[in-house]
Design an enzyme around this catalytic site. Structure first.
Site, PDB file in Angstrom:
ATOM      1  N   HIS A   8       0.820  -1.217   0.000  1.00 30.09           N
ATOM      2  CA  HIS A   8       0.000   0.000   0.000  1.00 30.09           C
ATOM      3  C   HIS A   8       0.849   1.261   0.000  1.00 30.09           C
ATOM      4  O   HIS A   8       2.060   1.236   0.270  1.00 30.09           O
ATOM      5  CB  HIS A   8      -0.915   0.007   1.228  1.00 30.09           C
ATOM      6  N   GLU A  82      -2.257  -6.991   7.465  1.00 22.43           N
ATOM      7  CA  GLU A  82      -0.912  -7.008   8.024  1.00 22.43           C
ATOM      8  C   GLU A  82      -0.844  -7.847   9.291  1.00 22.43           C
ATOM      9  O   GLU A  82      -1.858  -8.111   9.952  1.00 22.43           O
ATOM     10  CB  GLU A  82      -0.479  -5.561   8.321  1.00 22.43           C
TER      11      GLU A  82
END
Length: 204
Positions: A8, A82
């Site tokens: 990202h 994550e």
């Protein structure tokens, strides 16, 4: 199947050197600009769909890439989120090792669980988008663990991945293989990974 794992864009926590993990921090303006710039380097004709983790910074990155490339956003996956760093989230990365030697953070997701979780996400993506060429926006530590799970190396030996870096993988005969790591060929990266593993064996 061809799939690219993309980290990202930048968040304020990235900028300020804070451990982020599952904390849902949004992109900042730099992160949005990074996504726009990365999209300009991708060939829309080579990809079919964009997917992401369920965290906001990954979803917004995916939406920006998809809009620029004219591709559909085709899902968000919990197993692409994550690693959970527990009590360390929000802490300066520079202070982590002093506060928690060995990075044994309270409530941390076990390292050995991260790679298999990411592979489960890829298997689900492959099932739901059979034959498609997929851009999957996820997170740096998650991506390193996924690549390590595929190659049999230690995730700690994989290089740090920059925001919007692209790591390609492919699945043939039900086996996943690493093709590139952050834009570098796996053959090039593998030399350093093997050397690091040899040093660990010699030290042991």
């Amino acid at each position: 199947m061809r799939l690219a794992l993309i980290r990202h864009g930048q968040t304020d926590w990235n900028l300020n050197g804070l451990m982020q993990g599952r904390t849902d921090i949004p992109l900042n303006d730099t992160g949005r600009a990074q996504a726009e710039a990365a999209a300009a380097l991708l060939d829309a004709a080579e990809w079919d769909v964009v997917v992401s983790s369920t965290l906001g910074r990954a979803r917004e990155t995916a939406e920006l890439l998809a809009r620029r490339l004219g591709l559909p956003v085709a899902g968000a996956y919990d197993d692409l989120v994550e690693q959970d760093f527990g009590a360390a989230e929000g802490t300066l990365v520079a202070e982590i090792d002093a506060r928690w030697p060995g990075r044994a953070f309270p409530r941390k997701e076990a390292d050995e669980h991260v790679g298999p979780r990411g592979i489960r996400a890829l298997e689900r993506i492959a099932d739901e988008h059979a034959g498609a060429r997929v851009l999957a926006v996820a997170h740096g530590t998650l991506i390193r663990h996924v690549l390590a799970e595929m190659s049999g190396h230690d995730a700690r030996h994989y290089p740090r991945l920059d925001n919007l870096s692209v790591s390609e993988v492919r699945r043939t005969d039900a086996a996943w293989q690493v093709v590139t790591v952050g834009g570098r060929s796996f053959a090039e990266v593998r030399e350093a990974l093997d050397a690091a593993a040899d040093l660990v064996r010699l030290a042991g």
